[in-house]
Write an enzyme that holds these catalytic residues in place. Structure first.
Site, PDB file in Angstrom:
ATOM      1  N   HIS A  69      12.988  -1.323  -0.511  1.00  0.00           N
ATOM      2  CA  HIS A  69      12.207  -0.934  -1.688  1.00  0.00           C
ATOM      3  C   HIS A  69      12.945   0.201  -2.405  1.00  0.00           C
ATOM      4  CE1 HIS A  69       8.976   0.692  -4.138  1.00  0.00           C
ATOM      5  NE2 HIS A  69       8.374  -0.481  -3.991  1.00  0.00           N
ATOM      6  N   TRP A  72       0.816  -1.224   0.000  1.00  0.00           N
ATOM      7  CA  TRP A  72       0.000   0.000   0.000  1.00  0.00           C
ATOM      8  C   TRP A  72       0.844   1.267   0.000  1.00  0.00           C
ATOM      9  CZ3 TRP A  72      -4.204  -1.099   4.325  1.00  0.00           C
ATOM     10  CH2 TRP A  72      -5.100  -2.069   3.855  1.00  0.00           C
ATOM     11  N   SER A 113       3.838  -2.495 -11.760  1.00  0.00           N
ATOM     12  CA  SER A 113       2.645  -2.365 -12.609  1.00  0.00           C
ATOM     13  C   SER A 113       1.879  -3.669 -12.802  1.00  0.00           C
ATOM     14  CB  SER A 113       3.028  -1.773 -13.973  1.00  0.00           C
ATOM     15  OG  SER A 113       3.592  -0.499 -13.811  1.00  0.00           O
ATOM     16  N   GLU A 115      12.092  -5.807  -9.010  1.00  0.00           N
ATOM     17  CA  GLU A 115      11.217  -4.727  -9.477  1.00  0.00           C
ATOM     18  C   GLU A 115      12.016  -3.753 -10.340  1.00  0.00           C
ATOM     19  OE1 GLU A 115       8.172  -3.391  -6.666  1.00  0.00           O
ATOM     20  OE2 GLU A 115       9.538  -4.114  -5.154  1.00  0.00           O
TER      21      GLU A 115
HETATM   22  P1  PGA Z   1       3.314  -0.565  -8.710  1.00  0.00           P
HETATM   23  O1  PGA Z   1       4.342  -0.602  -7.493  1.00  0.00           O
HETATM   24  O2  PGA Z   1       2.567  -1.860  -8.726  1.00  0.00           O
HETATM   25  O3  PGA Z   1       2.432   0.624  -8.394  1.00  0.00           O
HETATM   26  O4  PGA Z   1       4.122  -0.358  -9.942  1.00  0.00           O
HETATM   27  C1  PGA Z   1       5.067  -1.747  -7.182  1.00  0.00           C
HETATM   28  C2  PGA Z   1       5.983  -1.432  -6.036  1.00  0.00           C
HETATM   29  O5  PGA Z   1       6.639  -0.383  -6.071  1.00  0.00           O
HETATM   30  O6  PGA Z   1       6.046  -2.187  -5.050  1.00  0.00           O
END
Ligand code: PGA
Length: 238
Positions: A96, A9, A198, A158
């Site tokens: 992150h 979130w 995404s 990511e």
């Molecule tokens: P997103 O974010 O699904 O909005 O691209 C993923 C994340 O940063 O954990």
């Protein structure tokens, strides 16, 4: 092994909004989802107690924090240590890309946090956006985190260009993500690596069906409970 569907979130939803979200999701989640997936909600720290009360013992959703302090419990005003989280959550996101970029978190800091998390029984979900970040994590973790703990740790690949930051990101091609994850798992001897960036109801099945992608991290799409339910629904095997 069950795959992971993890909501992030980020810095959204106060406790009132969190309870509205969880009421919708617990009422409508397909019951067979938990046969296939470990579903984890990484919520802001202030939401964890109210979510914990709602799901504890009655619903098989798991909770995660989004960060912990690099210090243990003690005189660190404003910090939230791993031990403060440990009764409420089972997982914690670490490193992150937003924290690396905006809060200058280093690989060394992320390893220190990983050690504190593991000591309190929290499973770290280490976010990486390239192979070097996994190599650095392993370098700093060497001799400090026992190899027997490694299989419990989840890595989340990511790519920066895929993360939506206010605008829509460009999701990585599922085939390319699968190949990259297979390669880094093999080269760095890691057991579990999920994909983030995404993820939405339209692309979930093409990601989750891949052999080497062990799950997904869902950011902005997870904020809307109906969209998150669609992600769960579309992740189920057809
Ligand atoms: P997103 O974010 O699904 O909005 O691209 C993923 C994340 O940063 O954990």
């Amino acid at each position: 092994m069950r795959k992971y569907i993890i909501a992030n979130w980020k810095s959204n939803k106060n406790p009132k909004e969190a309870i509205e979200w969880i009421n919708i999701v617990t009422a409508k989640t397909p019951s067979d989802i938990f046969n296939y997936f470990e579903v984890i909600i990484c919520a802001p720290t202030v939401d964890l107690p109210i979510l914990f009360d709602k799901v504890n013992n009655s619903f098989p959703l798991k909770l995660g924090a989004q960060d912990i302090s690099v210090f243990p419990e003690g005189s660190y005003t404003g910090e939230v240590s791993a031990s403060l989280i440990s009764g409420l959550a089972a997982y914690v996101l670490l490193g992150h890309s937003e924290r690396r970029k905006l809060f200058h978190e280093t690989d060394e800091t992320i390893v220190k946090k990983s050690i504190l998390a593991l000591a309190q029984g929290l499973i770290p979900i280490i976010c990486i956006s390239n192979e070097d970040e996994i190599v650095q994590w392993k370098n700093y973790a060497k001799d400090k985190i026992s190899p027997k703990d490694h299989p419990r740790i989840i890595f989340s690949y990511e790519p920066l260009s895929a993360i939506s930051t206010g605008e829509i990101g460009r999701p990585e091609d599922p085939q390319k993500a699968d190949e990259f994850i297979n390669e880094i798992k093999f080269k760095n001897q890691i057991t579990t690596c999920i994909y983030g960036g995404s993820v939405n109801p339209e692309n979930i099945s093409s990601l989750i069906d891949k052999d080497h992608i062990d799950g997904v991290l869902v950011g902005s799409t997870s904020l809307n409970p109906e969209k998150f339910l669609e992600v769960l629904e579309n992740a189920l095997p057809r």
